[in-house]
Write a protein that holds these residues in place. Structure first.
Motif, PDB file in Angstrom:
ATOM      1  N   LEU A  21      32.384  42.447  37.440  1.00  0.00           N
ATOM      2  CA  LEU A  21      32.721  41.385  38.382  1.00  0.00           C
ATOM      3  C   LEU A  21      31.689  41.316  39.500  1.00  0.00           C
ATOM      4  O   LEU A  21      31.260  40.223  39.905  1.00  0.00           O
ATOM      5  CB  LEU A  21      34.112  41.629  38.959  1.00  0.00           C
ATOM      6  N   ARG A  26      32.440  37.344  34.366  1.00  0.00           N
ATOM      7  CA  ARG A  26      33.900  37.211  34.263  1.00  0.00           C
ATOM      8  C   ARG A  26      34.296  37.817  32.912  1.00  0.00           C
ATOM      9  O   ARG A  26      34.238  37.147  31.880  1.00  0.00           O
ATOM     10  CB  ARG A  26      34.331  35.751  34.334  1.00  0.00           C
ATOM     11  N   THR A  41      42.748  41.463  40.393  1.00  0.00           N
ATOM     12  CA  THR A  41      41.820  41.501  39.257  1.00  0.00           C
ATOM     13  C   THR A  41      42.190  40.443  38.234  1.00  0.00           C
ATOM     14  O   THR A  41      41.307  39.785  37.645  1.00  0.00           O
ATOM     15  CB  THR A  41      41.832  42.894  38.607  1.00  0.00           C
ATOM     16  N   LEU A  44      40.563  37.133  38.379  1.00  0.00           N
ATOM     17  CA  LEU A  44      39.111  37.074  38.222  1.00  0.00           C
ATOM     18  C   LEU A  44      38.627  37.307  36.801  1.00  0.00           C
ATOM     19  O   LEU A  44      37.424  37.212  36.533  1.00  0.00           O
ATOM     20  CB  LEU A  44      38.455  38.109  39.143  1.00  0.00           C
TER      21      LEU A  44
END
Length: 289
Positions: A21, A26, A41, A44
């Protein structure tokens, strides 16, 4: 670049996800229970519900992947060697059918022996299965995890560290979070190809006597190392309900490496990672106030 990470809530996988990240990737993460992933998390990453023991699910979840971090998850199979090999078969099938360009596999020191090392035999089989795909694969052969000490945390706090290893036997010890960083670095790199092995040795080789000394320094009292027999270990594992095959898988790991074993790769700047046992123990073993 579509990058898939397995076991993203574990110590290794979660750290790899964080590094990816931070690098602007991604990642797609595979896990049985997406709800176990923390909310921040989850927003994302691309989440796929997937049991790594289900071959069809693994193939579906890795379609379009260019990179794969494969970590065998904790397995309930009565025979851990067979269980790991089963997971490895699924990984190899996904790599082949989906044409995954680069795979990083978290293996273990001892896999170079091929057999006779308990549960690690299953990781050695997975290495072979992935190599047979002909794809680009990096096997991370990792040292003894600091986190193995957590199973003895209460005993250690009372001043005893028990082990079936010879107390003066030096071996590599490593923080799993550092393994996650090495794995992420491999996933992000285009500067390798073929089938490769990279050891992850931690910051220094340690004997159990030295480990006990470090833990004593952190905890502020003596920690005495005590060597136990394989039979003592078997009895203690049986007492907590482990099956005979699982017990032999655990006993076999130390029995297979404690005599005349030297890792295939030596310690150097590439195989050495930074986190010390002392800093890890300060964070994880000191009683909370």
């Amino acid at each position: 670049m579509t990058t898939v990470v397995t076991t993203p809530t574990g110590k290794i996988g979660s750290r790899a996800v964080r590094v990816l990240l931070q690098a602007g990737i991604r990642p797609r993460v595979l896990l049985r229970e997406p709800g176990n992933l923390d909310r921040a998390t989850r927003e994302l990453v691309e989440v796929h519900r997937c049991d790594q023991g289900d071959a069809e699910a693994v193939v579906r979840a890795t379609r379009g992947a260019e990179r794969l971090l494969w970590i065998n998850p904790p397995d309930s199979d009565d025979d851990p060697i067979t269980g790991y090999a089963h997971m490895g078969t699924n990984a190899a099938r996904a790599v082949t059918e989906n044409g995954i360009g680069r795979t990083v596999f978290v293996s273990s020191i001892g896999a170079e022996k091929g057999s006779g090392v308990g549960e690690i035999d299953g990781l050695a089989r997975t290495e072979r299965l992935l190599n047979e795909t002909g794809a680009n694969v990096s096997h991370l052969r990792c040292g003894y995890f600091f986190t193995n000490l957590l199973a003895q945390a209460e005993e250690i706090r009372t001043g005893v560290l028990r082990t079936p290893w010879p107390l003066d036997f030096p071996m590599a010890w490593v923080d799993p979070r550092d393994i996650g960083e090495v794995a992420a670095a491999r996933l992000l790199s285009d500067e390798w190809s073929g089938q490769r092995v990279q050891a992850v040795h931690g910051p220094e080789d340690l004997t159990f006597s030295r480990v006990a000394g470090v833990l004593g320094e952190v905890l502020g009292h003596d920690v005495v190392p005590e060597r136990i027999s394989d039979d003592w270990l078997r009895a203690s594992l049986s007492a907590v309900g482990l099956s005979e095959r699982r017990i032999e898988g655990i006993v076999g790991m130390s029995a297979g490496m404690r005599e005349n074993f030297t890792p295939e790769q030596r310690r150097d700047p590439v195989t050495t990672t930074p986190t010390t046992l002392g800093s890890w123990a300060w964070e994880n073993l000191r009683p909370r106030t």
